[in-house]
Write a protein that holds these residues in place. Structure first.
Motif, PDB file in Angstrom:
ATOM      1  N   ASP A  36       9.140   0.738  14.068  1.00  0.00           N
ATOM      2  CA  ASP A  36       9.462  -0.593  14.549  1.00  0.00           C
ATOM      3  C   ASP A  36      10.913  -0.938  14.228  1.00  0.00           C
ATOM      4  OD1 ASP A  36       9.433  -1.066  11.838  1.00  0.00           O
ATOM      5  OD2 ASP A  36       7.734  -2.449  11.868  1.00  0.00           O
ATOM      6  N   ALA A  37      11.316  -2.145  14.607  1.00  0.00           N
ATOM      7  CA  ALA A  37      12.708  -2.553  14.415  1.00  0.00           C
ATOM      8  C   ALA A  37      13.092  -2.564  12.947  1.00  0.00           C
ATOM      9  CB  ALA A  37      12.923  -3.940  15.025  1.00  0.00           C
ATOM     10  N   ALA A  38      12.151  -2.943  12.071  1.00  0.00           N
ATOM     11  CA  ALA A  38      12.453  -3.020  10.645  1.00  0.00           C
ATOM     12  C   ALA A  38      12.703  -1.653  10.036  1.00  0.00           C
ATOM     13  CB  ALA A  38      11.313  -3.718   9.917  1.00  0.00           C
ATOM     14  N   PHE A  39      12.234  -0.597  10.681  1.00  0.00           N
ATOM     15  CA  PHE A  39      12.481   0.758  10.204  1.00  0.00           C
ATOM     16  C   PHE A  39      13.886   1.221  10.557  1.00  0.00           C
ATOM     17  CE2 PHE A  39      12.127   5.446  10.868  1.00  0.00           C
ATOM     18  CZ  PHE A  39      11.831   5.805   9.567  1.00  0.00           C
ATOM     19  N   VAL A  40      14.466   0.648  11.591  1.00  0.00           N
ATOM     20  CA  VAL A  40      15.761   1.109  12.100  1.00  0.00           C
ATOM     21  C   VAL A  40      16.908   0.171  11.727  1.00  0.00           C
ATOM     22  CG1 VAL A  40      17.078   1.582  14.202  1.00  0.00           C
ATOM     23  CG2 VAL A  40      14.715   2.377  14.006  1.00  0.00           C
TER      24      VAL A  40
ATOM     25  N   GLY B  77       0.808  -1.208   0.000  1.00  0.00           N
ATOM     26  CA  GLY B  77       0.000   0.000   0.000  1.00  0.00           C
ATOM     27  C   GLY B  77       0.837   1.251   0.000  1.00  0.00           C
ATOM     28  N   PRO B  78       0.575   2.179   0.951  1.00  0.00           N
ATOM     29  CA  PRO B  78       1.166   3.497   0.857  1.00  0.00           C
ATOM     30  C   PRO B  78       2.556   3.610   1.468  1.00  0.00           C
ATOM     31  CG  PRO B  78      -0.301   3.438   2.714  1.00  0.00           C
ATOM     32  CD  PRO B  78      -0.348   2.072   2.075  1.00  0.00           C
ATOM     33  N   GLY B  79       3.309   2.556   1.501  1.00  0.00           N
ATOM     34  CA  GLY B  79       4.635   2.691   2.076  1.00  0.00           C
ATOM     35  C   GLY B  79       5.330   1.360   2.228  1.00  0.00           C
ATOM     36  N   SER B  80       6.484   1.425   2.827  1.00  0.00           N
ATOM     37  CA  SER B  80       7.294   0.221   2.987  1.00  0.00           C
ATOM     38  C   SER B  80       7.782   0.055   4.410  1.00  0.00           C
ATOM     39  CB  SER B  80       8.505   0.303   2.041  1.00  0.00           C
ATOM     40  OG  SER B  80       9.279   1.473   2.323  1.00  0.00           O
TER      41      SER B  80
END
Length: 583
Positions: free
Chosen positions: A561-565, A553-556
């Motif tokens: 969360d941990a996956a963002f860092v 959808g509108p992002g990845s």
């Protein structure tokens, strides 16, 4: 993109300053770590504007006024000219009706990357805790200027004052601290050192192992105009806290929020004994397409982007060497199947539709109501009656221009006013409520429009196409659907086609609620059920709510969360015999 290797001689910055910052911010970081684990309500930054002192509002407004019609005070490596002050030269114009008249230093991209790269070793080689306390100090100094940031948000993004104070200042600061806390936690998952002893026959193998955080290198932050700090601070602070340098490319019509941020960052870094070029500003001239040039540079290891879907897709195709964190546009829907609090539903929905003129990425666009009507605590309500009651509630909410202006804010994009006029003409469907111009008592040139409400039928092919397309700004569609199941299917389709960040539902049926929950879980969209009173579907609570999803959808990614860092660094390991004298 090749990550830098750890240097053999750590650079610790100014140890006295860092020790002082550790004492000052330790408790805040500990508390933030607890909040991201427990998901409880917490913030170190006061949300009440009055909490900052009797003169804070006036001083903040004056600080903003002092920046107008002047060069912005910022050192930039590789400076080769200026941007602005007129909009035709890349300058900014307030949605409230005046030009800011600020000029910014423009820089050669190659020089920016060289400077950022050269600044990396000292920052990379200090421990994650030291980076975290420097980031906490950075946020503390931003927080002390919250009223100034609120004025800046008003006159670049068009927020009303209270939203500007929240989304443009204190809640953005929360987003930054949340990212720092998650970064600190993720970098501590492995010990820095470990003596590894393994029994081996009649002896023991003893090996010393070290685990070192290695950043990706240089991050690129591409800002938007709607909430440049709220959407930009997570990436900025996640990258900094994990040892990266950051080049900040602001939206050309909202340079000032991130320019002010960069100036404070450079001030703090210098005071702590680090190279200020760890954070650099890269404003663009008209037609320069600077974001594209920066994004495809082999120097860039991470890209944080929030904005339109088209450019987000371009980045995914053309910058494969960088880890892309993209937040793009969305279509958000509210299903009204039944309710136990009809008046509360009307009040809450009307407020949500009016807030910031529907310009938030979480604003509701589509209201889906069964064509046979809904059951309520006031008896059965037909579809036409719900539409009439909602528009009457919205009209009453916005009847007074002064009150309406404070709730609606100003339109940051004139195309939205054109679209609202188009919707009000009947070109899109039956007009349930026409948009009207609102006069702001303090800014008579501000571009402000009330929402247009258009009645649609989801059975119609043309109306179905409208409901699965994005219409940002002061336009809302109220559509008749055959059933709750049909409404849920339509929401799913809109999410899959255009993305979705916030779905709402009003129902007294456990079965309908469960079907909404299953659909939103599968599609990766935040669901809000039966909200009335002072909590709205467009809100996202930092440290608690999950904003965005890697489900598509509108992002990845999800804030935060941990996956963002974690993708912003990797762990390097060195092994040697415990008796090895070479250290």
């Amino acid at each position: 993109m090749h990550a830098p290797s750890p240097s053999s001689t750590p650079y610790d910055g100014d140890r006295t300053v860092l020790q002082d910052l550790t004492r000052r911010h330790r408790d805040t970081l500990v508390r933030a770590l607890r909040a991201i684990r427990s998901r409880e309500h917490w913030t170190p930054y006061a949300e009440d504007p009055d909490a900052y002192g009797e003169d804070a509002a006036a001083l903040g407004e004056q600080a903003f006024r002092d920046l107008l019609d002047a060069p912005f005070p910022l050192e930039t490596p590789g400076r080769d000219g200026t941007v602005g002050p007129a909009p035709a030269e890349g300058g900014e114009r307030s949605p409230y009706g005046f030009e800011l008249g600020i000029t910014y230093p423009h820089a050669d991209p190659a020089a920016l990357f060289r400077a950022a790269r050269a600044a990396l070793p000292g920052w990379r080689d200090v421990c994650p805790r030291d980076r975290a306390v420097v980031c906490a100090e950075f946020l503390a100094r931003i927080n002390a200027r919250s009223h100034e940031f609120a004025q800046v948000a008003m006159h670049t993004s068009g927020h009303n004052f209270l939203m500007a104070f929240h989304a443009g200042a204190v809640h953005a600061q929360d987003r930054g601290l949340e990212a720092v806390a998650v970064a600190l936690r993720e970098q501590a998952r492995l010990p820095a050192r470990r003596r590894w002893d393994k029994p081996y026959g009649d002896r023991t193998l003893s090996v010393d192992k070290t685990f070192t955080v290695v950043p990706r290198g240089v991050s690129l932050l591409i800002g938007n105009r709607v909430v440049p700090t709220w959407s930009g601070y997570p990436g900025l602070f996640a990258s900094l806290a994990t040892g990266n340098a950051v080049v900040v490319k602001p939206h050309p019509e909202a340079v000032l929020p991130l320019a002010l941020t960069v100036a404070i960052a450079r001030e703090v870094l210098g005071a702590c004994g680090f190279d200020p070029n760890l954070v650099c500003l890269a404003p663009e001239r008209p037609g320069e397409l600077l974001a594209r040039e920066l994004a495809i540079s082999p120097e860039v290891g991470v890209i944080d982007y929030s904005g339109g879907t088209e450019f987000g897709a371009w980045l995914a195709r053309n910058a494969p060497g960088a880890r892309l964190f993209a937040a793009t546009s969305a279509v958000n829907s509210l299903l009204v199947e039944s309710t136990a609090h009809y008046r509360g539903l009307l009040d809450n929905t009307a407020f949500s539709l009016a807030l910031y003129s529907g310009q938030l990425c979480t604003s509701t666009q589509n209201l889906l109501i069964p064509r046979d009507g809904i059951s309520t605590d006031e008896g059965h309500k037909s579809f036409p009656q719900v539409v009439a009651d909602l528009t009457a509630t919205l009209e009453k909410l916005l009847v007074d221009d002064a009150r309406a202006a404070e709730l609606l804010g100003a339109l940051y994009n004139r195309e939205m006013a054109v679209r609202a006029a188009e919707a009000s003409s009947g070109a899109l469907g039956k007009v349930a409520l026409a948009s009207r111009a609102v006069r702001h008592p303090g800014f008579p040139s501000a571009l402000i429009r009330t929402p247009a409400v258009v009645e649609l039928d989801a059975r119609s092919e043309a109306d179905h196409a409208l409901l699965t397309s994005e219409w940002p700004g002061p336009i809302a569609f109220v559509a008749a659907v055959d059933s709750a199941a049909a409404g849920i299917a339509l929401i799913r389709e809109a999410v899959r086609r255009r993305g979705g960040l916030s779905v709402g539902g009003h129902t007294r049926s456990p079965e309908v609620a469960r079907e909404l929950e299953i659909m939103c879980a599968q599609e990766g969209v935040l669901l809000s059920l039966n909200l009335t009173g002072d909590f709205y579907v467009s809100q996202s609570s930092v440290y608690s709510d999950l904003h965005g999803s890697a489900a598509g959808g509108p992002g990845s990614h999800t804030f935060c969360d941990a996956a963002f860092v974690a993708p912003r660094f990797h762990m390097a390991e060195v092994r040697r015999w415990a008796t090895d004298p070479v250290r």
